[in-house]
Design a protein around this motif. Structure first.
Motif, short mmCIF file in Angstrom:
data_model
loop_
_atom_site.label_atom_id
_atom_site.label_comp_id
_atom_site.label_asym_id
_atom_site.label_seq_id
_atom_site.Cartn_x
_atom_site.Cartn_y
_atom_site.Cartn_z
N ILE A 5 -40.58 19.30 -6.86
CA ILE A 5 -40.50 20.75 -7.10
C ILE A 5 -40.13 21.44 -5.80
N LEU A 6 -39.17 22.35 -5.87
CA LEU A 6 -38.81 23.08 -4.66
C LEU A 6 -38.56 24.55 -4.94
N SER A 7 -39.11 25.41 -4.10
CA SER A 7 -38.74 26.82 -4.17
C SER A 7 -38.95 27.48 -2.82
N GLY A 8 -38.40 28.69 -2.69
CA GLY A 8 -38.53 29.40 -1.43
C GLY A 8 -38.43 30.90 -1.61
N ILE A 9 -38.89 31.60 -0.60
CA ILE A 9 -38.77 33.06 -0.59
C ILE A 9 -38.19 33.43 0.76
N LYS A 10 -37.28 34.40 0.77
CA LYS A 10 -36.73 34.75 2.08
C LYS A 10 -37.48 35.92 2.71
N PRO A 11 -37.73 35.80 4.01
CA PRO A 11 -38.59 36.77 4.69
C PRO A 11 -37.85 38.02 5.11
N ILE A 38 -42.41 23.97 -0.80
CA ILE A 38 -42.30 25.42 -0.91
C ILE A 38 -42.05 25.96 0.49
N PHE A 39 -40.89 26.59 0.67
CA PHE A 39 -40.52 26.94 2.05
C PHE A 39 -40.24 28.42 2.23
N ILE A 40 -40.01 28.77 3.48
CA ILE A 40 -39.68 30.15 3.84
C ILE A 40 -38.21 30.15 4.26
N LEU A 43 -33.45 31.18 7.40
CA LEU A 43 -32.01 31.23 7.70
C LEU A 43 -31.32 32.18 6.73
N HIS A 44 -31.77 32.17 5.49
CA HIS A 44 -31.19 33.10 4.50
C HIS A 44 -31.47 34.55 4.87
N ALA A 45 -32.59 34.78 5.55
CA ALA A 45 -32.92 36.16 5.91
C ALA A 45 -31.91 36.74 6.89
N ALA A 127 -21.53 32.97 1.69
CA ALA A 127 -21.81 31.54 1.51
C ALA A 127 -23.29 31.26 1.21
N TYR A 128 -24.05 32.31 0.98
CA TYR A 128 -25.49 32.19 0.68
C TYR A 128 -25.80 31.05 -0.30
N PRO A 129 -25.06 30.98 -1.43
CA PRO A 129 -25.39 29.93 -2.42
C PRO A 129 -25.15 28.51 -1.92
N LEU A 131 -25.92 27.37 1.12
CA LEU A 131 -27.16 27.02 1.81
C LEU A 131 -28.29 26.82 0.81
N MET A 132 -28.33 27.67 -0.20
CA MET A 132 -29.39 27.54 -1.21
C MET A 132 -29.24 26.22 -1.97
N ALA A 133 -28.01 25.86 -2.29
CA ALA A 133 -27.78 24.58 -2.97
C ALA A 133 -28.22 23.44 -2.06
N SER A 134 -27.94 23.56 -0.77
CA SER A 134 -28.35 22.51 0.18
C SER A 134 -29.87 22.40 0.21
N ASP A 135 -30.56 23.55 0.22
CA ASP A 135 -32.03 23.56 0.19
C ASP A 135 -32.54 22.69 -0.97
N ILE A 136 -31.93 22.92 -2.11
CA ILE A 136 -32.41 22.28 -3.34
C ILE A 136 -32.07 20.79 -3.36
N LEU A 137 -30.81 20.50 -3.03
CA LEU A 137 -30.32 19.12 -3.17
C LEU A 137 -30.96 18.18 -2.15
N PRO A 145 -38.64 26.47 -9.50
CA PRO A 145 -39.24 27.67 -10.09
C PRO A 145 -38.70 28.92 -9.40
N VAL A 146 -38.08 29.80 -10.16
CA VAL A 146 -37.53 31.04 -9.61
C VAL A 146 -37.64 32.18 -10.62
N GLY A 147 -37.49 33.40 -10.13
CA GLY A 147 -37.34 34.55 -11.02
C GLY A 147 -35.94 34.54 -11.61
N ASP A 149 -33.39 36.35 -11.49
CA ASP A 149 -32.23 36.72 -10.67
C ASP A 149 -31.65 35.53 -9.90
N GLN A 150 -32.40 34.46 -9.81
CA GLN A 150 -31.94 33.31 -9.03
C GLN A 150 -31.36 32.18 -9.88
N THR A 151 -31.40 32.33 -11.20
CA THR A 151 -30.94 31.21 -12.03
C THR A 151 -29.44 30.96 -11.86
N1 TRP Z 1 -32.40 32.85 -2.83
C1 TRP Z 1 -33.80 32.86 -3.08
C2 TRP Z 1 -34.23 34.32 -3.27
O1 TRP Z 1 -33.62 35.24 -2.81
C3 TRP Z 1 -34.58 32.23 -1.96
C4 TRP Z 1 -34.19 30.80 -1.83
C5 TRP Z 1 -33.46 30.25 -0.83
C6 TRP Z 1 -34.49 29.76 -2.76
N2 TRP Z 1 -33.29 28.92 -1.07
C7 TRP Z 1 -33.91 28.58 -2.22
C8 TRP Z 1 -35.20 29.73 -3.96
C9 TRP Z 1 -34.00 27.36 -2.90
C10 TRP Z 1 -35.30 28.49 -4.62
C11 TRP Z 1 -34.69 27.34 -4.10
O2 TRP Z 1 -35.21 34.51 -3.92
#
Ligand code: TRP
Ligand code: AMP
Length: 326
Positions: A5-11, A38-40, A43-45, A127-129, A131-137, A145-147, A149-151
């Motif tokens: 399971i992986l998810s994150g929130i940007k600060p 579960i990470f922070i 970099l996305h911020a 290019a945000y997506p 990095l996000m794809a890299s986070d997940i993969l 698990p996401v809200g 807006d992230q699907t």
């Molecule tokens: N983009 C997500 C958001 O704005 C945060 C996020 C970054 C994320 N990498 C992720 C969420 C990987 C789930 C998986 O909420």
């Protein structure tokens, strides 16, 4: 393979009740389903301008909020994206497998870039997506698990995984977004057609707001002139949003929530919503402050990053081998 399971929130700002209901509150339920990352997303911020001190404060805040929300460092790896270099490294490879057309169609990019001077849209925002794809993969995550807006970003990650695997064989694991049934999209209390977000409005409840402020904000939430508490997103967006908040916090269905307020006027209803929110947030806030002031957060982040490096470096190696990097 066991499930990951992986998810994150940007600060990027103060976390809201939307983050709590759509993300934080649910994370703990995943801890027993498989290995959790579960990470922070620090970099996305950086994809939109942010003050260094704000970024630092927000990052530690989220770590403390994770702990307060019941994430247990012995059952869940909590870490900072920037502490694990594999994120940036996989990003450098994966940027070649997502296309500019696809990226320009992402809703989040369209919304965020619209507000900017078109000459000054950072490449990172576009290019945000990737990095996000890299986070997940990197973590072979099967559940994300996401809200809601992230699907779209998770869907794009799936397209990427498929494209990559078609070219190089079975290298990447296919992830899947999991959205909470109730509360995937909490709206602003002052404008229930807009998402409650970290960035703005007076109608947003922040996780650090004290009970008086929370009550005040809920009591002045925009409603309608009908004075019947029933769920109808189109015609009664304000009341529907409050019902959603109430149902998610109480962990009941919308129908059950409606039943509780059959003969209630809006004042009584709002007051019950405020009670429910305050009751949930008060102990949560108390824990948050305890963790924040304890120094424990840094230990947790270090432990989490160590395990995250192990897993992500293994994936990175697989990808290097697949594409022909020596
Ligand atoms: N983009 C997500 C958001 O704005 C945060 C996020 C970054 C994320 N990498 C992720 C969420 C990987 C789930 C998986 O909420
Ligand atoms: P963000 O604030 O965009 O970094 O989002 C972090 C997580 O919280 C993501 O899973 C979002 O989908 C979720 N989230 C953010 N705002 C809301 C909201 N208003 N309602 C529900 N979930 C949200």
């Amino acid at each position: 393979m066991e499930c990951r399971i992986l998810s994150g929130i940007k600060p990027t700002g103060q976390l809201t009740l939307g983050n709590y209901i759509g993300a934080l509150k649910n994370f703990k339920n995943f801890q027993d389903q498989g290995e959790c990352f579960i990470f922070i997303a620090d970099l996305h911020a950086l994809t939109l301008p942010i003050e260094p001190d704000t970024l630092r404060t927000n990052s530690r805040d989220i770590a403390a909020f994770y702990l307060a929300a019941g994430l247990d460092p012995n059952r869940c790896n909590i870490f900072l994206q920037s502490h694990v270099s594999a994120h940036a490294e996989l990003n450098a490879i994966m940027q070649n497998f997502l296309y500019m057309g696809e990226l320009s169609r992402m809703t989040q990019f369209k919304e965020k870039s619209q507000k900017l001077n078109q000459e000054k849209i950072g490449l990172g925002l576009f290019a945000y997506p990737v990095l996000m794809a890299s986070d997940i993969l990197l973590y072979d995550a099967t559940i994300v698990p996401v809200g809601d807006d992230q699907t779209q970003h998770v869907e794009l990650t799936r397209d990427l995984a498929k494209r990559f695997n078609n070219r190089y064989g079975n290298v990447l694991v296919m992830p899947k977004a999991v959205v909470t049934k109730v509360g995937a999209r909490i709206m602003s209390l002052s404008d229930p057609t807009k998402k409650m977000s970290k960035s703005d409005q007076k109608g947003d409840i922040y996780l650090k707001d004290n009970p008086n402020i929370i009550r005040k904000k809920i009591m002045s939430a925009v409603t309608d002139s009908e004075s019947i508490v029933r769920f109808d997103r189109t015609n009664k967006p304000g009341i529907s949003n409050l019902l959603t908040i109430y149902a998610s916090i109480k962990e009941i269905s919308i129908e059950e929530a409606e039943k509780n307020f059959i003969n209630a006027n809006y004042g009584t209803f709002k007051s019950a919503v405020a009670d429910a929110v305050i009751e949930a947030l008060e102990p949560f806030q108390k824990q948050y402050y305890e963790y924040l002031n304890s120094g424990y957060v840094d230990l947790v982040l270090e432990k989490g990053a160590n395990r995250a490096r192990e897993v992500s470096n293994a994936t990175l190696k697989r990808v290097h081998d697949a594409v022909g990097l020596l």
